[in-house]
Design an enzyme around this catalytic site. Structure first.
Site, PDB file in Angstrom:
ATOM      1  N   ASP A   1       0.830  -1.152  -0.029  1.00  0.00           N
ATOM      2  CA  ASP A   1      -0.063   0.036  -0.202  1.00  0.00           C
ATOM      3  C   ASP A   1       0.891   1.230   0.026  1.00  0.00           C
ATOM      4  O   ASP A   1       1.650   1.510   0.996  1.00  0.00           O
ATOM      5  CB  ASP A   1      -0.916   0.132   1.330  1.00  0.00           C
ATOM      6  CG  ASP A   1      -1.956  -0.977   1.135  1.00  0.00           C
ATOM      7  OD1 ASP A   1      -2.616  -1.096   0.085  1.00  0.00           O
ATOM      8  OD2 ASP A   1      -1.978  -1.956   2.075  1.00  0.00           O
TER       9      ASP A   1
ATOM     10  N   GLY B   1      -6.413   4.132   4.121  1.00  0.00           N
ATOM     11  CA  GLY B   1      -5.491   5.083   4.815  1.00  0.00           C
ATOM     12  C   GLY B   1      -4.867   4.288   6.169  1.00  0.00           C
ATOM     13  O   GLY B   1      -3.723   4.556   6.354  1.00  0.00           O
ATOM     14  N   PHE B   2      -5.648   3.602   6.737  1.00  0.00           N
ATOM     15  CA  PHE B   2      -5.147   2.802   8.026  1.00  0.00           C
ATOM     16  C   PHE B   2      -5.717   1.374   7.925  1.00  0.00           C
ATOM     17  O   PHE B   2      -6.658   0.978   7.454  1.00  0.00           O
ATOM     18  CB  PHE B   2      -5.555   3.519   9.063  1.00  0.00           C
ATOM     19  CG  PHE B   2      -5.335   5.116   9.074  1.00  0.00           C
ATOM     20  CD1 PHE B   2      -3.984   5.309   9.647  1.00  0.00           C
ATOM     21  CD2 PHE B   2      -6.062   6.069   8.643  1.00  0.00           C
ATOM     22  CE1 PHE B   2      -3.474   6.784   9.689  1.00  0.00           C
ATOM     23  CE2 PHE B   2      -5.524   7.457   8.777  1.00  0.00           C
ATOM     24  CZ  PHE B   2      -4.430   7.624   9.468  1.00  0.00           C
ATOM     25  N   GLY B   3      -4.624   0.585   8.563  1.00  0.00           N
ATOM     26  CA  GLY B   3      -5.250  -0.939   8.701  1.00  0.00           C
ATOM     27  C   GLY B   3      -6.098  -0.930  10.047  1.00  0.00           C
ATOM     28  O   GLY B   3      -6.055  -0.406  10.996  1.00  0.00           O
TER      29      GLY B   3
ATOM     30  N   ASP C   1     -10.419  -5.318  -0.005  1.00  0.00           N
ATOM     31  CA  ASP C   1      -9.527  -4.910   0.925  1.00  0.00           C
ATOM     32  C   ASP C   1     -10.235  -3.997   1.891  1.00  0.00           C
ATOM     33  O   ASP C   1     -10.954  -3.001   1.985  1.00  0.00           O
ATOM     34  CB  ASP C   1      -8.439  -3.826   0.000  1.00  0.00           C
ATOM     35  CG  ASP C   1      -7.278  -3.563   0.851  1.00  0.00           C
ATOM     36  OD1 ASP C   1      -7.256  -3.903   2.084  1.00  0.00           O
ATOM     37  OD2 ASP C   1      -6.447  -2.831   0.483  1.00  0.00           O
TER      38      ASP C   1
END
Length: 231
Positions: free
Chosen positions: A38, A145-147, A179
């Site tokens: 990513d 943007g964030f996991g 995802d």
């Protein structure tokens, strides 16, 4: 019921950034089908991650396909460089790409597979005019943007809609990748909706029993939905 092979694609966004090579090798040894990288720029999404040097470094330590997801503004500026660095699949966002068709064409000219991505609030119709030119459609099931974010349930019907659109256009060969928030619980639901490439970050690299067990559990959950093995 789909018979498309299920691909498990660990995302290094949730791996130990001090040991990315080891994280990718562990995924390869555990039977992962690809690895997602990513790339975030702090503008298109509110985070900054890795870039070209990391893709090039990972290319040297794995034979797995590198699935590079560009979450950046004006991704067309970097297409050539990321393919040269080792990207096998290069995905750009509909929302970030002013000339999407030209960018997709360029990715394919360079010898990589071209993917297009949709954010959760972007309607399925936005891929209508590009379906005949892509190799993959990525549907975000969290806001990028964030996991570690929670799966957005309302996106599931969009996966179904895109699968119908692709099939009706004669593009049964184009996989849908998902995802965000993918786990043993959500994997069967997205596969039932028509997805076959499952990106998982924290579910793989945060699993208490390790990467191998995580990938095995995800694959068993997903393949149980298809009723088929990876034939």
């Amino acid at each position: 019921m789909t018979t498309r092979p299920v691909h498990i694609v660990p995302s290094i966004l949730s791996a130990d950034f001090a040991n990315l090579g080891a994280a990718v090798r562990a995924a390869e040894a555990a039977g992962a089908d690809a690895v997602q990288v990513d790339v975030m720029d702090g503008h298109f999404v509110p985070n900054i991650t890795v870039g070209l040097p990391v893709v090039a470094a990972l290319r040297r330590v794995t034979r797995l396909p590198l699935d590079v997801h560009l979450m950046i503004e004006a991704p067309e500026r970097y297409v050539d460089a990321f393919v040269e660095a080792g990207a096998d699949v290069l995905t750009v966002h509909v929302e970030a790409c002013r000339h999407l068709h030209r960018t997709v064409q360029r990715i394919r000219e360079l010898g990589a597979r071209a993917g297009v991505a949709l954010n959760p609030a972007t309607p399925a119709v936005m891929v209508q005019e590009i379906m005949h030119d892509v190799d993959l459609v990525l549907v975000m099931t969290v806001n990028p943007g964030f996991g570690g974010q929670a799966f957005i349930e309302s996106v599931v019907p969009k996966i179904e809609q895109i699968r119908r659109m692709l099939d009706r256009a004669g593009r049964e060969d184009v996989p849908i990748e998902v995802d965000g928030g993918i786990s043993r619980t959500t994997a069967p639901r997205v596969v039932a909706a028509g997805a076959s490439w499952l990106v998982a970050g924290s579910a793989v690299y945060g699993h208490p029993e390790g990467v191998e067990q995580a990938i095995r559990e995800l694959r068993e959950a997903a393949v149980g939905q298809t009723g088929e093995g990876d034939q």
